[in-house]
Design an enzyme around this catalytic site. Sequence first.
Site, short mmCIF file in Angstrom:
data_model
loop_
_atom_site.label_atom_id
_atom_site.label_comp_id
_atom_site.label_asym_id
_atom_site.label_seq_id
_atom_site.Cartn_x
_atom_site.Cartn_y
_atom_site.Cartn_z
N LYS A 22 0.83 -1.21 0.00
CA LYS A 22 0.00 0.00 0.00
C LYS A 22 0.86 1.26 0.00
CE LYS A 22 -1.84 1.99 3.89
NZ LYS A 22 -1.55 3.42 3.82
N ASN A 23 1.84 1.30 0.91
CA ASN A 23 2.60 2.54 1.05
C ASN A 23 3.50 2.83 -0.14
OD1 ASN A 23 1.32 3.00 3.42
ND2 ASN A 23 3.07 2.51 4.75
N ARG A 92 -4.24 9.81 3.18
CA ARG A 92 -3.04 10.60 3.43
C ARG A 92 -2.31 10.91 2.12
NH1 ARG A 92 -2.11 13.84 7.12
NH2 ARG A 92 0.04 14.43 7.28
N CYS A 116 -5.16 8.13 8.69
CA CYS A 116 -5.48 7.68 10.05
C CYS A 116 -5.17 8.77 11.07
CB CYS A 116 -4.65 6.43 10.39
SG CYS A 116 -5.22 4.96 9.55
N ARG A 121 0.49 14.86 12.69
CA ARG A 121 0.80 14.68 11.27
C ARG A 121 0.87 16.00 10.47
NH1 ARG A 121 -1.93 9.22 8.99
NH2 ARG A 121 0.10 8.98 8.08
N PRO A 122 1.74 16.92 10.87
CA PRO A 122 1.87 18.16 10.11
C PRO A 122 2.56 17.90 8.77
CG PRO A 122 3.58 18.04 11.79
CD PRO A 122 2.69 16.84 11.99
N ILE A 123 2.51 18.87 7.85
CA ILE A 123 3.20 18.71 6.57
C ILE A 123 4.22 19.82 6.37
CG2 ILE A 123 1.34 17.37 5.50
CD1 ILE A 123 0.62 19.92 3.90
N ASP A 124 4.72 20.36 7.49
CA ASP A 124 5.65 21.48 7.43
C ASP A 124 6.92 21.15 6.63
OD1 ASP A 124 5.95 19.71 9.67
OD2 ASP A 124 7.53 21.00 10.43
N ASP A 304 4.06 0.90 11.99
CA ASP A 304 2.84 0.25 11.48
C ASP A 304 2.69 -1.18 11.98
OD1 ASP A 304 2.15 2.51 10.17
OD2 ASP A 304 2.69 1.82 8.17
N ILE A 326 7.05 7.36 16.90
CA ILE A 326 6.82 8.15 15.67
C ILE A 326 5.56 9.01 15.78
CG2 ILE A 326 6.65 8.07 13.14
CD1 ILE A 326 9.19 6.71 14.09
N ARG A 396 -8.98 -0.19 4.08
CA ARG A 396 -8.09 0.75 3.37
C ARG A 396 -6.73 0.15 3.11
NH1 ARG A 396 -6.53 5.56 6.47
NH2 ARG A 396 -4.84 5.31 4.99
C1 UD1 Z 1 4.31 6.94 6.24
C2 UD1 Z 1 3.44 5.73 6.00
C3 UD1 Z 1 2.81 5.30 7.30
C4 UD1 Z 1 3.87 5.08 8.37
C5 UD1 Z 1 4.77 6.28 8.47
C6 UD1 Z 1 5.95 6.08 9.42
C7 UD1 Z 1 2.66 6.05 3.71
C8 UD1 Z 1 1.52 6.40 2.83
N1 UD1 Z 1 2.40 6.10 5.05
O1 UD1 Z 1 3.42 7.95 6.71
O2 UD1 Z 1 2.11 4.09 7.07
O3 UD1 Z 1 3.20 4.91 9.61
O4 UD1 Z 1 5.30 6.61 7.19
O5 UD1 Z 1 6.76 5.04 8.98
O6 UD1 Z 1 3.74 5.71 3.26
N2 UD1 Z 1 6.28 14.79 10.24
C9 UD1 Z 1 6.41 16.13 10.54
N3 UD1 Z 1 6.36 17.02 9.51
C10 UD1 Z 1 6.17 16.64 8.23
C11 UD1 Z 1 6.03 15.28 7.94
C12 UD1 Z 1 6.08 14.37 8.98
O7 UD1 Z 1 6.57 16.51 11.70
O8 UD1 Z 1 6.13 17.51 7.33
C13 UD1 Z 1 6.31 13.81 11.34
C14 UD1 Z 1 4.97 13.07 11.50
O9 UD1 Z 1 4.04 13.81 12.26
C15 UD1 Z 1 5.38 11.79 12.15
C16 UD1 Z 1 6.74 11.52 11.53
O10 UD1 Z 1 7.21 12.77 11.02
O11 UD1 Z 1 5.54 11.98 13.52
C17 UD1 Z 1 6.71 10.49 10.42
O12 UD1 Z 1 5.94 10.96 9.37
P1 UD1 Z 1 6.11 10.43 7.89
O13 UD1 Z 1 7.32 9.57 7.77
O14 UD1 Z 1 5.96 11.60 6.98
O15 UD1 Z 1 4.86 9.51 7.77
P2 UD1 Z 1 3.84 9.47 6.62
O16 UD1 Z 1 4.52 9.69 5.32
O17 UD1 Z 1 2.64 10.28 7.00
#
Ligand code: UD1
Length: 417
Positions: A22-23, A92, A116, A121-124, A304, A326, A396
Amino acid sequence: MKKIVINGEKELNGVINVSGAKNSVVALIPAAILTDEVVKILNTPVLSDTENLKRIITLLGGDITFGNGEMIIDSKNVVNNAIPSDLSERLRASYYFMGALLARFKKVEIHFPGGCKIGKRPIDLHLMAFRKMGAVIDYNDDLYTIVADNLHGANIYLDFPSVGATVNIMLAASLADGITVIENAAKEPEIINLASLINNMGGNIVGAGTDTIRIQGVEKLHGAMIETIPDRIEAGTYIMIGAVASKDFKVCNIIPKHLDTLLSKLRDMKVDFSLGEDYIILNKSKDLTCTDIKTLVYPGFPTDLGQPMSVLLTQAKGTSHFKETIYESRTGHFPELKKMGANIEFEGMDAEITGPCGLQGCEVEASDLRAGAALIIAGLIAKGTTKISNIDYILRGYEDIVVKLTSVGADIAIIEE
Ligand code: UD1
C-alpha cells in the site's frame, strides 16, 4: 454499519500470498502523472486507497484501466484541476499530488490530506522543501495553492526522515531545474520502489534507500513499467497471526530483508518459524518469551507493526516494554485489548504488557488501520466471538483480508449491522 465478526481459536493452516505494498503504490500512482505517456504498475492491490487515487487521476483527466493487479495510467490528457477536500480527505497519500502536479504544471491547488488519526501529522517539512525549490505557498480556507514558476533544485535537510516529505520532494525534483539533494531522507523500501519507477521513466535519482538522495531534474519523463514491492506491513501482520494461531502456515511473496527487525524480535520471543528465499513457514509457538519494542524509522521496528505486535506481547511470558516513538496517539487499540482481557498498562506512548493471558471476544472498535489489524489478531486467538466496528480503516490497507484469512481456516466475515 459494516463490522468484522470473528469466532476465534481456530488453528489456521495453508498459504497466504502477500499483496503489493500500500505505502509504495500510493506513491507510484501519483508519480505516473509526471509523464504524458503510459505508466503500467504491476502487483497493484485493490484497496480503497488505490481506488481513491484512481478517482483523483480521473478528476485530473487521466485515463486508468485496472484489473488483475495491473494498473495502466495514461496521463496524456491530464490537466491541472484543483483537488477538492472530499477527495483529498479520503487518504493521506492524496498529498503526493502536491509534488507530482508541481513538477508537471508548476502549480497545484489541493486541500489538506486525510489518513489515520494517529497524531498531529503536520506537513511542514513538505512545504519547507517546496519553498526551498522556489515555490510560493498560499493557505486559505484549508486550500493550499503552491506555485513555482521556476521550480529548481535545492539542498534540503529534513529535521525528521519523513517518508511523505521524501516522496514529495522526489516527485517535485524529478522535473525541476538542476540538482536536489535530500539529507536525512527516509530510507524505507517504498522510497526505493518510487526511485526505480522515476528512473525507469528516464529520471535520474541516486541514493534512494540511504539517508542522502540526489535527484538530477530532467526536462521530460516518458512511459514506463514498475512492479510494486510486496507489502512488508501486510506480511508482518500475517506472520504475527501465524505465530499465535497456526500450524504449517506459509506466508509467500515476502522480501525477508524488509522484515529483518520483526524477524529478529520474533527470534527473541522464540517464535517457531523457518525462512525461505521469499516465504516464511510458521507454527503456533507455545512458550513465547516477552521482549521490548521501540518503534523507529526504517530499518528500526516499523510503527505500522507496533499495534499488531502488542497483541503478540499479550501472549508472551513476562512483562514487555513497548514504546511508540513516531506518532503521538497510536494507542487506540489498548483500551479495546484490555476489554478483551489483556493486561496492559499504558501512559502516553509507553506501555507495559504482561502475559500470557487469555483473551475473550467482545465488541471492539478500530480506531485506525493498524489498530484494526491488531484487533483482528486478537479476535483470531480469543475465546468466543469478537465483533469489530469502524472497519473501513482496515479495508483501506489490507487487500482481501477476510478472503485470505477464510482461505486458511479462520471463521471471519464482514456483516452489515
Ligand atoms: C508513512 C506511511 C505510514 C507510516 C509512516 C511512518 C505512507 C503512505 N504512510 O506515513 O504508514 O506509519 O510513514 O513510517 O507511506 N512529520 C512532521 N512534519 C512533516 C512530515 C512528517 O513533523 O512535514 C512527522 C509526522 O508527524 C510523524 C513523523 O514525522 O511523527 C513520520 O511521518 P512520515 O514519515 O511523513 O509519515 P507518513 O509519510 O505520514
